[in-house]
Write a protein that holds these residues in place. Structure first.
Motif, PDB file in Angstrom:
ATOM      1  N   MET A 104       7.501 -70.250  23.114  1.00  0.00           N
ATOM      2  CA  MET A 104       6.473 -68.651  22.777  1.00  0.00           C
ATOM      3  C   MET A 104       5.175 -69.231  22.318  1.00  0.00           C
ATOM      4  SD  MET A 104       7.336 -66.306  22.030  1.00  0.00           S
ATOM      5  CE  MET A 104       9.257 -65.977  22.510  1.00  0.00           C
ATOM      6  N   ALA A 130       3.247 -67.975  25.354  1.00  0.00           N
ATOM      7  CA  ALA A 130       3.057 -66.541  25.369  1.00  0.00           C
ATOM      8  C   ALA A 130       2.197 -66.012  24.767  1.00  0.00           C
ATOM      9  CB  ALA A 130       4.302 -66.502  24.657  1.00  0.00           C
ATOM     10  N   ALA A 139       4.694 -72.632  28.582  1.00  0.00           N
ATOM     11  CA  ALA A 139       5.383 -71.769  28.764  1.00  0.00           C
ATOM     12  C   ALA A 139       6.199 -71.923  29.170  1.00  0.00           C
ATOM     13  CB  ALA A 139       5.064 -70.426  28.998  1.00  0.00           C
TER      14      ALA A 139
END
Length: 488
Positions: A215, A218, A233
């Motif tokens: 994350m 991300a 990621a």
């Protein structure tokens, strides 16, 4: 820190010296305006409070679970250059087949100096306190205000997630807390490489942290660092899969990752479908209360920051879990969320300064002192409040009896015990969990006969014969509710 050299050279503004790929990130104030000393002083006080609470709890035999004993056995093994065998989980049990937390081996040198469970409790207090320095100085730099920095240091340091973790004794997530603080700091300052460097080691803290690393990737992707974000990621996702599908099963006796059952089976052991899991999770008042307080301690403004994406993996598995221990505001599971939400608040306060909505700008100006005041008020009903009560330090009869029971087990002996005495026995004895020492006849049984039994224990010798029919035990010491039996 890495970001000090990257972002500042003497006499030159930070933006002028930043790499080309990092200039697009919003910059905060000058690092020179965020001195270390005031934040280190606050952190020192918080560290002392965390450790004092842990020490008093340990000294008075108030250990809440078997985890402190488990981690003490594993770190002790690392310190002695042995495989991390944890007999509490079962004779010869390799702990890497339960949770993948090799990061705890870093505590081995501490055990060469201080071979005690208290060393773990001190290490956790220090790691938590170190994260408060990161949060406070980052707030100071980004918001350009020492008052805001010190206020958020206090609010974060007294947050319910950290206090409940201290109450729960030591856990491996103590390492994740400062790493996540440093990761979020790097993201706020636009130091993309530093964000990768600080987040990547999280995969060695616990198996689920690979999803949090993913994350972070991300967030980097959303901030325009597409190649770096996609790579991180992919790394986090791949390492998560590697640990739960390969590494843990390879070290496990049963050849699988046992904790899938926390999602696939109800608390009573019955199989549940994914639809049942999802509907049950969304309808849980306890879980939503946890989320409410998680964002509520930031005045709900943290929701405006993309950093809040980092809480989703942890909240996700906790929502899906059928184990009630994972749901609410207790235990240590929310500690890793605290640096994320508080630094998300810093990010949001910076962002709303340029909002076209006047009310939002005004709210951004007052939210930090409000959050600080709320944190102090809430702390009056959290674990550290017990340090203000004289009875917390009082040595009662139960404590004296427990000490007698521990002293009745010779150093170097093998002993089967339950939670109240467990951590105290692990420093220099081979310790098994009561009922979990099948195939072994320990030298001693040291039992709190008033704790954890489905039925009252009236005859300890008969209980010993049920646990180990192949051996005979006789009472060698008894002090109140504690009984020590020796193999004859």
């Amino acid at each position: 820190m890495l970001d000090v050299q990257n972002g500042l050279k003497k006499g030159v503004p930070a933006q002028a010296t930043a790499p080309e790929t990092e200039r697009s990130a919003p910059a905060g104030g000058d690092l020179a305006e965020a001195p270390l000393r005031p934040y280190a002083l606050v952190a020192g006080v918080l560290c002392a409070l965390y450790f004092l609470y842990s020490w008093v709890q340990y000294a008075h035999f108030r250990t809440p679970s078997w985890d402190l004993g488990i981690f003490n056995q594993s770190v002790r093994a690392y310190a002695e250059f042995r495989a991390p065998i944890v007999d509490i989980k079962g004779p010869g049990f390799l702990i890497l087949g339960d949770h993948f937390s090799p990061v705890t081996a870093l505590l081995a040198p501490l055990y060469w100096i201080w071979s005690s469970p208290l060393a773990l409790l001190f290490a956790q207090a220090a790691l938590f306190a170190a994260s408060t320095v990161v949060v406070g100085r980052t707030a100071h730099q980004v918001l350009g205000s020492r008052a805001a920095g010190l206020g958020l240091t206090v609010a974060y340091g007294l947050s319910w997630g950290l206090q409940e973790a201290v109450k729960s004794d030591f856990h491996e997530i103590a390492f994740a807390v400062p790493l996540l603080a440093l990761t979020c700091r790097a993201l706020l300052l636009g130091r993309w490489t530093a964000a990768v460097v600080w987040s990547a080691p999280l995969v060695l803290v616990k198996e689920d942290m690979g999803l949090t690393v993913a994350m972070v990737g991300a967030v980097l992707f959303l901030k325009g660092q597409k190649r770096l974000g996609a790579g991180l990621a992919a790394f986090g996702t791949a390492f998560f899969a590697l640990t739960v599908l390969v590494l843990i099963p390879a070290a496990s006796r049963v050849g699988q990752y046992d904790y899938w059952a926390k999602i696939e089976k109800s608390n009573e052991g019955a199989d549940v479908s994914f639809v049942q899991v999802l509907l049950g999770s969304l309808g849980s008042d306890v879980k939503w209360e946890m989320v409410f307080f998680l964002v509520g301690i930031t005045g709900f403004l943290a929701l405006r920051s993309p950093l809040m994406l980092l809480v989703l993996p942890t909240l996700g598995w906790r929502f899906l879990s059928q184990d009630p221990n994972h749901w609410g505001m207790i235990w240590h599971y929310s500690a890793i969320l605290m640096p994320i939400v508080f630094l998300a608040l810093v990010d949001a306060v910076r962002a709303v300064r340029t909002s076209p909505r006047a009310w939002l700008v005004a709210y951004g100006r007052v939210v930090v002192p409000v959050v600080t005041a709320v944190a102090i008020v809430l702390a009056l009903d959290l674990p550290l409040r017990e340090l203000l009560r004289s009875e917390t330090y009082r040595t009662d009869a139960r404590t004296l009896e427990a000490r007698q029971a521990v002293d009745a087990v010779p150093t170097g002996a093998s002993v089967e015990t339950n939670v109240p005495l467990m951590a105290h026995l692990t420093a220099d004895r081979t310790v098994y969990w009561v009922g979990g020492a099948k195939g072994v006849s320990p030298d001693y049984l040291a039992l709190d006969i008033s704790s954890g039994w489905s039925q009252p224990v009236t005859d300890p010798v008969q209980l010993a014969s049920q646990l180990h029919p192949e051996a005979r035990y006789e009472v060698s010491a008894r002090a109140g509710q504690f009984v020590v039996l020796k193999r004859s």
